[in-house]
Design a protein around this motif. Sequence first.
Motif, short mmCIF file in Angstrom:
data_model
loop_
_atom_site.label_atom_id
_atom_site.label_comp_id
_atom_site.label_asym_id
_atom_site.label_seq_id
_atom_site.Cartn_x
_atom_site.Cartn_y
_atom_site.Cartn_z
N THR A 150 0.84 -1.19 0.00
CA THR A 150 0.00 0.00 0.00
C THR A 150 0.88 1.23 0.00
O THR A 150 1.99 1.25 0.50
N THR A 151 0.38 2.30 -0.58
CA THR A 151 1.15 3.55 -0.63
C THR A 151 1.07 4.23 0.73
O THR A 151 0.22 3.95 1.57
N ASP A 152 2.00 5.20 0.94
CA ASP A 152 1.99 5.96 2.19
C ASP A 152 0.67 6.69 2.37
O ASP A 152 0.14 6.79 3.48
N ILE A 153 0.12 7.23 1.24
CA ILE A 153 -1.16 7.96 1.32
C ILE A 153 -2.27 7.03 1.79
O ILE A 153 -3.09 7.39 2.65
N GLN A 154 -2.30 5.79 1.22
CA GLN A 154 -3.33 4.84 1.63
C GLN A 154 -3.18 4.49 3.11
O GLN A 154 -4.16 4.40 3.84
N LEU A 187 12.17 -11.65 4.88
CA LEU A 187 11.77 -10.39 4.26
C LEU A 187 12.71 -9.28 4.72
O LEU A 187 13.37 -9.40 5.76
N ARG A 188 12.73 -8.23 3.95
CA ARG A 188 13.52 -7.07 4.39
C ARG A 188 12.91 -6.50 5.67
O ARG A 188 11.71 -6.62 5.92
N ARG A 189 13.75 -5.87 6.45
CA ARG A 189 13.30 -5.27 7.70
C ARG A 189 12.26 -4.19 7.43
O ARG A 189 12.39 -3.41 6.47
N GLU A 190 11.22 -4.13 8.26
CA GLU A 190 10.22 -3.07 8.13
C GLU A 190 10.84 -1.73 8.51
O GLU A 190 11.62 -1.63 9.45
N ASP A 191 10.47 -0.66 7.77
CA ASP A 191 10.98 0.68 8.10
C ASP A 191 10.34 1.16 9.39
O ASP A 191 9.22 0.84 9.72
#
Length: 509
Positions: free
Chosen positions: A2-6, A505-509
Amino acid sequence: MTTDIQEQAAAPDENKIIAERRAKLATLRGQGIAFPNDFRPRHKAADLHALYGAKSREELEAEPVTVVLAGRMMLKREAGKKAAFATLQDASGPRADGRIQIYATLDLTGEAAMAALHHYDLGDILGVTGTLFKTKTDELTIKATGLRLITKSLRPLPDKFHGLADQETKYRQRYVDLIMNEETRRTFKARTAAISSIRRFMEKNEFMEVETPMLHTIPGGAAAKPFVTHHNALDMQMFLRIAPELYLKRLVVGGFDRVFEINRNFRNEGVSIRHNPEFTMMEFYAAYTDYKWLMDFTEAVIRQAAIDAHGTAELSYGGRALDLSKPFQRLTIVGAINKYAPHYTNEQLHDVAFVKAELLKFGVKPFATAGLGALQLALFEETAEAQLWEPTYIIDYPVEVSPLARASDTVAGITERFELFMVGREIANGFSELNDAEDQSARFLAQVAAKDAGDEEAMFYDADYIRALEYGMPPAGGCGIGIDRLIMIITDSANIRDVLLFPHLRRED
């Protein structure tokens, strides 16, 4: 994703829902009834459907069946304050038979329970006691005489119509994926069934299951780049296991003629739809056998696993038929190139300069030390491997890329080794084992030279393994089957992450 806006748009609503649910939990805590642990379900939804789903309304009324069941509330439909329907989901079925409807009424369920039900949310785990009946639409339902909240869910479930749509969120929040998606639950039940089948098959054939170390002082048993770690107390460098092979063969030296291990391996290499840094294999070794016996046996193991997990050995993968019930075909490396890239002549395939030039066209730069056999293998990987749809054994690998395999007694330069391919990917690797300690020592030294020349995946010299061979190992065959890739095929999964409960998975930001 999902996008940051969503995400920003969704966050306020979700935060409000979570706050409301926390307030409900606070009320329960104040009443001293939050998170009880004295409800003991005695029935499962799938069992009830199997036993009573075909019975008529009249039969259920004539012989009432009392049930005690717990599950997560997935749907709720209220009819005023006097009646409500809800659907509970438990762990009993991979499909909709793991769900069952409940019917609560003011008269039968009680005023307090009905008032509480009004405040229950989707995702809450409920315990219900009642009797079975059929609705006017012939749906098997529990008429609730008792209803309790067992666990309060603080986070809302995804929208029931859209489900959990984002693929990375499915992998990262597998717990939600399992709640919402029947297909995911079915995949992992099939995985368990396949592994159980393999274990039964091995034990039936007198193999002993063993466990070997996952922390190694020398990474061995495969050509792969290891993860490196450090043991503080011993102040020594160690490696996560890339393969259990050399330990399992030590056990064959020790007198265990048939051993197997369903093991976790770790390789510090790329991540793709077919590769995960941590993966599962089944490796097995059988004394007084060779690679021809291994191919027959491996075929039987895989076929039975498909039958036990899928119901049949006739599969479909990506919309294309795949038949594991027929004998697996066998081709040499050059034979496979001849079949799938017939524009090459045998003369060209045995010309080192020509094969090197062809590989450069594919963007492959061979090591300077690579001989003809290794070059032919690299060309096979570029031209034929992806076309091996039906189960196919590629046999007779060159010595230089098979440092642990027994050399052929009749053909110079090759080993008694195979790799099994299907749907264009490697599934298993096996060979007649090299039990000549002096030959093995020379092979290890050649690997050390290759590593010094820049091959990061070349093997180390394992002096203790050589010492074990010097005590004498009977002739044997050994094979490793990639469990994750096999499950991908059995469950028609396109991505290895679909068959790993918690993929890397890559680390979550």
